[in-house]
Design an enzyme around this catalytic site. Structure first.
Site, mmCIF file in Angstrom:
data_model
loop_
_atom_site.group_PDB
_atom_site.id
_atom_site.type_symbol
_atom_site.label_atom_id
_atom_site.label_comp_id
_atom_site.label_asym_id
_atom_site.label_seq_id
_atom_site.Cartn_x
_atom_site.Cartn_y
_atom_site.Cartn_z
ATOM 1 N NE ARG A 116 20.022 71.809 34.584
ATOM 2 C CZ ARG A 116 19.132 70.878 34.871
ATOM 3 N NH1 ARG A 116 17.896 70.995 34.426
ATOM 4 N NH2 ARG A 116 19.456 69.831 35.586
ATOM 5 N NE ARG A 144 25.582 68.214 36.809
ATOM 6 C CZ ARG A 144 24.453 67.928 37.461
ATOM 7 N NH1 ARG A 144 24.437 66.996 38.375
ATOM 8 N NH2 ARG A 144 23.349 68.563 37.166
ATOM 9 C CE LYS A 177 22.836 63.021 35.743
ATOM 10 N NZ LYS A 177 22.260 63.882 34.680
ATOM 11 N NE ARG A 188 14.972 69.748 38.447
ATOM 12 C CZ ARG A 188 16.001 68.951 38.219
ATOM 13 N NH1 ARG A 188 15.920 67.669 38.524
ATOM 14 N NH2 ARG A 188 17.102 69.407 37.689
ATOM 15 N NE ARG A 224 14.268 66.623 34.249
ATOM 16 C CZ ARG A 224 15.524 66.329 34.574
ATOM 17 N NH1 ARG A 224 16.066 65.192 34.235
ATOM 18 N NH2 ARG A 224 16.239 67.206 35.214
HETATM 19 P P1 AMP Z 1 20.391 67.741 38.796
HETATM 20 O O1 AMP Z 1 19.098 67.419 39.445
HETATM 21 O O2 AMP Z 1 21.432 66.658 39.040
HETATM 22 O O3 AMP Z 1 20.253 68.050 37.342
HETATM 23 O O4 AMP Z 1 20.965 69.053 39.515
HETATM 24 C C1 AMP Z 1 20.244 70.271 39.516
HETATM 25 C C2 AMP Z 1 21.197 71.434 39.706
HETATM 26 O O5 AMP Z 1 21.907 71.282 40.958
HETATM 27 C C3 AMP Z 1 22.304 71.544 38.656
HETATM 28 O O6 AMP Z 1 21.880 72.249 37.510
HETATM 29 C C4 AMP Z 1 23.383 72.292 39.414
HETATM 30 O O7 AMP Z 1 23.099 73.662 39.511
HETATM 31 C C5 AMP Z 1 23.260 71.705 40.803
HETATM 32 N N1 AMP Z 1 24.144 70.514 40.972
HETATM 33 C C6 AMP Z 1 23.760 69.218 41.132
HETATM 34 N N2 AMP Z 1 24.824 68.411 41.256
HETATM 35 C C7 AMP Z 1 25.915 69.218 41.173
HETATM 36 C C8 AMP Z 1 27.313 68.986 41.233
HETATM 37 N N3 AMP Z 1 27.839 67.750 41.373
HETATM 38 N N4 AMP Z 1 28.141 70.068 41.098
HETATM 39 C C9 AMP Z 1 27.650 71.311 40.955
HETATM 40 N N5 AMP Z 1 26.345 71.606 40.885
HETATM 41 C C10 AMP Z 1 25.480 70.571 40.997
#
Ligand code: AMP
Length: 211
Positions: free
Chosen positions: A167, A88, A13, A156, A123
């Site tokens: 996740r 999400r 994404k 990360r 990553r």
């Molecule tokens: P990502 O980089 O999009 O994978 O986001 C990293 C982390 O941020 C996720 O594992 C969640 O803990 C948190 N996060 C990101 N976007 C959301 C969302 N829309 N709702 C809830 N938690 C989020």
């Protein structure tokens, strides 16, 4: 064009959002990046976020929706954006609609859990500006250095294998129902995310009539 990118963590994404943003002049609203910036700032809110992200859990819906509403109210968004990592959950999608937000296209990037696990280990992300890379599929020009800002590339904490497994479980349970949610609204296109990066971009552009 208002677009949502859906998909498991590691589906691509962030990478596709970067490419589409450049090609189409869209602003990226990446909730994961906004959350990581808050964590890096050391603020009280950032510490609260970290207690969820470190364990692969989602940040509570209300906090994320407020964050997105705030970002959308800034003038640079003005109707041309890509949402990466939001919504999400179905609750977030419903609250987003209640805000009066509409979307033109929702792209679901489809990929198996096994492939995700393999991808995550390679990553990297720029600790300064958040630009995503992959050591095999999307490497920077110089190893460990961000092409955009010269920042250091890091793995990360939430990309560790145990956290990735958590996740993925959270994705299937809480985020995957959004595929049916947006299919019912007639805006969903599913794309095989295991194809090469360029092919995925082409299929997204075709789906939104930008070829
Ligand atoms: P990502 O980089 O999009 O994978 O986001 C990293 C982390 O941020 C996720 O594992 C969640 O803990 C948190 N996060 C990101 N976007 C959301 C969302 N829309 N709702 C809830 N938690 C989020």
């Amino acid at each position: 064009m208002k677009m949502i990118l859906l998909g498991a963590p590691g589906a691509g994404k962030g990478t596709q959002a970067e490419i589409l943003s450049k090609r189409l002049g869209l602003v990226i609203i990446g909730t994961g990046n906004i959350i990581r910036e808050a964590i890096a700032s050391g603020s009280a809110l950032g510490k609260k976020f970290q207690s969820y992200t470190d364990h692969g859990a989602l940040v509570p819906d209300d906090l994320v929706v407020e964050m997105v509403a705030d970002r959308l109210s800034q003038p640079d968004c003005s109707g041309r954006y890509i949402l990466d990592g939001f919504p999400r959950t179905v609750v977030q999608a419903e609250k987003f609609e209640e805000m009066g937000a509409t979307v033109d296209a929702v792209i679901s990037l489809v990929i198996s859990d096994e492939e995700i696990m393999e991808r995550m280990t390679g990553r990297r992300v720029c600790e300064r500006c958040g630009t995503p890379y992959h050591i095999h599929h999307n490497p920077p020009a110089a190893e460990g250095v961000c092409d955009k800002c010269g920042g250091t590339l890091v793995t990360r904490k939430d990309d560790a294998p145990d956290t990735v497994a958590k996740r993925l479980a959270v994705y299937h349970e809480q985020t995957e129902p959004l595929v049916d949610f947006y299919r019912a609204r007639g805006v969903l296109t599913s794309i095989d995310a295991t194809q090469g990066m360029d092919r995925v971009t082409e299929e997204i552009l075709a789906a939104i009539g930008e070829t």
